[in-house]
Structure formats: C-alpha cells, structure tokens
Design a protein around this motif. Structure first.
Motif, PDB file in Angstrom:
ATOM      1  N   LYS A  60      -7.513   5.772   1.759  1.00 20.57           N
ATOM      2  CA  LYS A  60      -8.251   4.603   1.294  1.00 20.57           C
ATOM      3  C   LYS A  60      -8.584   4.719  -0.186  1.00 20.57           C
ATOM      4  CE  LYS A  60     -12.498   1.955   1.999  1.00 20.57           C
ATOM      5  NZ  LYS A  60     -13.770   1.839   2.764  1.00 20.57           N
ATOM      6  N   LYS A  61      -9.005   5.909  -0.604  1.00 14.73           N
ATOM      7  CA  LYS A  61      -9.351   6.120  -2.010  1.00 14.73           C
ATOM      8  C   LYS A  61      -8.120   5.998  -2.905  1.00 14.73           C
ATOM      9  CE  LYS A  61     -11.802   9.300  -5.071  1.00 14.73           C
ATOM     10  NZ  LYS A  61     -12.537  10.600  -5.170  1.00 14.73           N
ATOM     11  N   GLU A  62      -6.974   6.508  -2.416  1.00  9.36           N
ATOM     12  CA  GLU A  62      -5.750   6.406  -3.218  1.00  9.36           C
ATOM     13  C   GLU A  62      -5.322   4.955  -3.406  1.00  9.36           C
ATOM     14  OE1 GLU A  62      -2.830   8.751  -1.229  1.00  9.36           O
ATOM     15  OE2 GLU A  62      -3.779  10.670  -1.728  1.00  9.36           O
ATOM     16  N   ALA A 113      -8.161   2.342   5.885  1.00  9.03           N
ATOM     17  CA  ALA A 113      -8.326   1.526   4.673  1.00  9.03           C
ATOM     18  C   ALA A 113      -8.445   0.039   4.986  1.00  9.03           C
ATOM     19  CB  ALA A 113      -7.181   1.771   3.685  1.00  9.03           C
ATOM     20  N   LYS A 149      -9.823   8.716   4.852  1.00 12.87           N
ATOM     21  CA  LYS A 149     -10.655   8.430   3.688  1.00 12.87           C
ATOM     22  C   LYS A 149      -9.890   8.659   2.380  1.00 12.87           C
ATOM     23  CE  LYS A 149     -15.057   9.534   5.941  1.00 12.87           C
ATOM     24  NZ  LYS A 149     -16.207  10.478   5.977  1.00 12.87           N
ATOM     25  N   ARG A 150      -9.065   9.712   2.377  1.00 14.75           N
ATOM     26  CA  ARG A 150      -8.277   9.999   1.167  1.00 14.75           C
ATOM     27  C   ARG A 150      -7.290   8.869   0.878  1.00 14.75           C
ATOM     28  NH1 ARG A 150      -3.336  11.784   0.705  1.00 14.75           N
ATOM     29  NH2 ARG A 150      -3.231  12.627   2.834  1.00 14.75           N
ATOM     30  N   SER A 188       0.814  -1.220   0.000  1.00 16.01           N
ATOM     31  CA  SER A 188       0.000   0.000   0.000  1.00 16.01           C
ATOM     32  C   SER A 188       0.845   1.266   0.000  1.00 16.01           C
ATOM     33  CB  SER A 188      -0.898   0.017   1.236  1.00 16.01           C
ATOM     34  OG  SER A 188      -0.114   0.196   2.410  1.00 16.01           O
ATOM     35  N   GLY A 244      -9.195   3.130  -4.821  1.00 21.48           N
ATOM     36  CA  GLY A 244     -10.051   3.799  -5.763  1.00 21.48           C
ATOM     37  C   GLY A 244     -11.430   4.054  -5.197  1.00 21.48           C
ATOM     38  N   ASP A 245     -12.413   4.162  -6.037  1.00 19.34           N
ATOM     39  CA  ASP A 245     -13.778   4.485  -5.608  1.00 19.34           C
ATOM     40  C   ASP A 245     -14.610   3.248  -5.304  1.00 19.34           C
ATOM     41  OD1 ASP A 245     -13.484   7.278  -5.826  1.00 19.34           O
ATOM     42  OD2 ASP A 245     -13.708   7.131  -7.993  1.00 19.34           O
ATOM     43  N   SER A 246     -14.015   2.076  -5.401  1.00 19.92           N
ATOM     44  CA  SER A 246     -14.782   0.835  -5.211  1.00 19.92           C
ATOM     45  C   SER A 246     -15.242   0.694  -3.779  1.00 19.92           C
ATOM     46  CB  SER A 246     -13.948  -0.364  -5.610  1.00 19.92           C
ATOM     47  OG  SER A 246     -12.776  -0.430  -4.808  1.00 19.92           O
TER      48      SER A 246
END
Length: 293
Positions: A286-288, A215, A283-284, A67, A291-293
């Motif tokens: 996790k998105k990085e 995440a 949250k950012r 990650s 993604g948006d899944s």
C-alpha cells in the motif's frame, strides 16, 4: 414471481411446470418487464459475449494493472495447461485460466460483466465457458444458463447481500460460486432440485470468507479468489450431479450467510483494515503504491 426471494419457489415452479429454471425465469421476466422473450434473450446474449471477450482480453502476457499488483497470471496458467503441466487436467486448468483472465482484465480496467460484482466477475464466465468448450454445447444453452444464475443471484441479493462491504467476500465470491454451481448443474442436465443443492453446497463452502483487499484495490487477494471461486462452483455442481444432497436447504444457507456477514467486524468488510491488507507485506505494498498519504 418477477423478483425472486426464495430458491424453493424457483425450484417448485420449475417442477410444477416440468421446465428448466432458466425457462421459468425467461418467461417470468418477459411478463414482469413486458418485453418479448427474444429481446431479453438478446440482452443476455450480449452480456455473454462481453464475458467471452473479457477472457480473450485477459490472456495477455504483457497486461499489467496500474498498481502493478496483477496481470499476466492467466497467461502463465494457460501455458501450464497447454504444456500439460497441470495436476487436475485440462478442464479444471482451463477454468482457472478464464477466472484469472476476467478478473485480471477487470483490474486492468477492461470491459467485464459484473456478475454478480466486479470483484467476483471471473467465476461465472470461467465455469460456463469451460463446460461449453469441453462439451461442445450450443451457445443458446449457455446463455439460458445465465438466466438460472441470475435468478439464484437475485435470491441471494434479496435475502442477504452480494456486497463485500456489507457481507464480506462470502457475499461476492460466495454468491458467484453459488450462481455458477446452479447454472453448471442445469447445463449438465441436472434437475432444478440438484441446482438448488449445488447452490447450497457452494455457498456453504465459502461461509465466513472476509473481504480484505490489499491497498483497497480489487487485486490481492481478489484475482486468485476468483480462481478459487470457480473451483468451488465445480465442487458444488459435481456433488449435486452425483446425487449428493445439501443437508441445509439453499434458502437457509443464504440466511446464515447474512447473519455471518452482519456479525463480521468492519475491519473485514472491504475497509482494508484487517486480514491480508493488515499484514506487513500488505501494508508495504500500500505504501509503495500510495505513499504515506
């Protein structure tokens, strides 16, 4: 005994026979499992050697998790220790190095001993290996101390939990801290009753700690909580060795931990729906990663 449900029973058995808790546990497990003591010792020795290797593996300046959230921290801490830049001296700094190293090794898919869990795997090795080095203790003493740690861990597991998903991080890093504190106390020549006090103090210090991995990964804040956990283990052991008693017996502290865990909302028990995982940065990240899944 075989399966341990009470710290008081462990301490009482050791007191009656005038033995260390580790000696009681090894003898007891030999009878229960119908295996000779040397065989059980060799099994624990192998776990100890894996712990030691995971420290060495984790002190790698280039190691990074998939990650990208962790890795390299143990090396930075070691540099600070080696260069005399720590506030609390070499022993404390070295314990932090080892706690970070094992936890980062776990995050990077290295081989570790999940004692009591993968998320808290750095605490016990860091505590015992640091004291072993500082006091030049024989390997056998440290391996035997793992039997003490294991017995305390079994009591916690049987009366509360060692799972973050069930009881929050108090059940993982808290249990590991308590186990390490008891083992440290025995290693330093403390009595079985002192080991109980060390366990109780360490566990009390961490009651209510939530499990909120960013995440959903065992990295943030898990790695640094291992460093906190070994510091807490030393606090428990130091106070107990000084003759400071825990006003609340260890068995009652363990029951209190279970009740706190039962009352803890689902969002704070490894679901990554609350705490640090729910912060804007959490949250950012996790998105990085996902993604948006």
């Amino acid at each position: 005994m075989g399966i341990y449900y009470s710290v008081e029973d462990l301490v009482g058995a050791a007191a009656r026979e005038n033995k260390k808790i580790s000696e009681i546990v090894l003898e007891d497990q030999s009878r229960e499992l119908e295996k000779p003591e040397p065989e059980l010792y060799r099994t624990m020795l192998e776990s100890f050697r894996v712990m030691r290797q995971s420290v060495e593996d984790g002190i790698d300046p280039d190691m990074r998790s998939v990650s990208g959230l962790s890795g390299g921290g143990a090396y930075k801490m070691k540099q600070a220790v080696d260069q005399g830049r720590t506030l609390c001296g070499k022993v404390f700094g070295s314990a932090l190095v080892r706690a970070l190293a094992v936890s980062e090794s776990n995050a990077c898919m290295g081989k570790i001993v999940a004692a009591p869990t993968a998320g808290s795997c750095g605490i016990i090795p860091a505590a015992l290996l640091t004291v072993m080095e500082d006091r030049e203790l024989p390997e056998r003493d440290v391996v035997m101390a793992l039997f003490t740690a294991s017995a305390f861990g079994m009591v916690i597991a049987n009366n509360a939990s060692i799972s973050g998903a069930q009881g929050g991080c108090q059940a993982e890093c808290g249990a590991a801290s308590a186990m390490a504190a008891a083992a440290l106390t025995e290693l330093a020549g403390g009595t079985p009753r002192m080991a109980e006090d060390a366990c109780a103090i360490a566990l009390k210090n961490i009651l209510g700690l939530v499990c909120d991995p960013v995440a959903g990964l065992v990295e943030i804040p898990c790695v640094k909580r291992n460093a906190m956990g070994v510091a807490n283990a030393f606090v428990g052991a130091e106070l107990a060795l000084a003759g400071i008693r825990s006003a609340i017996p260890a068995d009652e502290v363990i029951v209190a931990m279970k009740r706190i865990g039962d009352a803890m909302p689902r969002s704070l028990k490894e679901t990554s729906e609350g705490g640090l995982a729910a912060t804007p940065t959490g949250k950012r990240l996790k998105k990085e990663i996902f993604g948006d899944s």
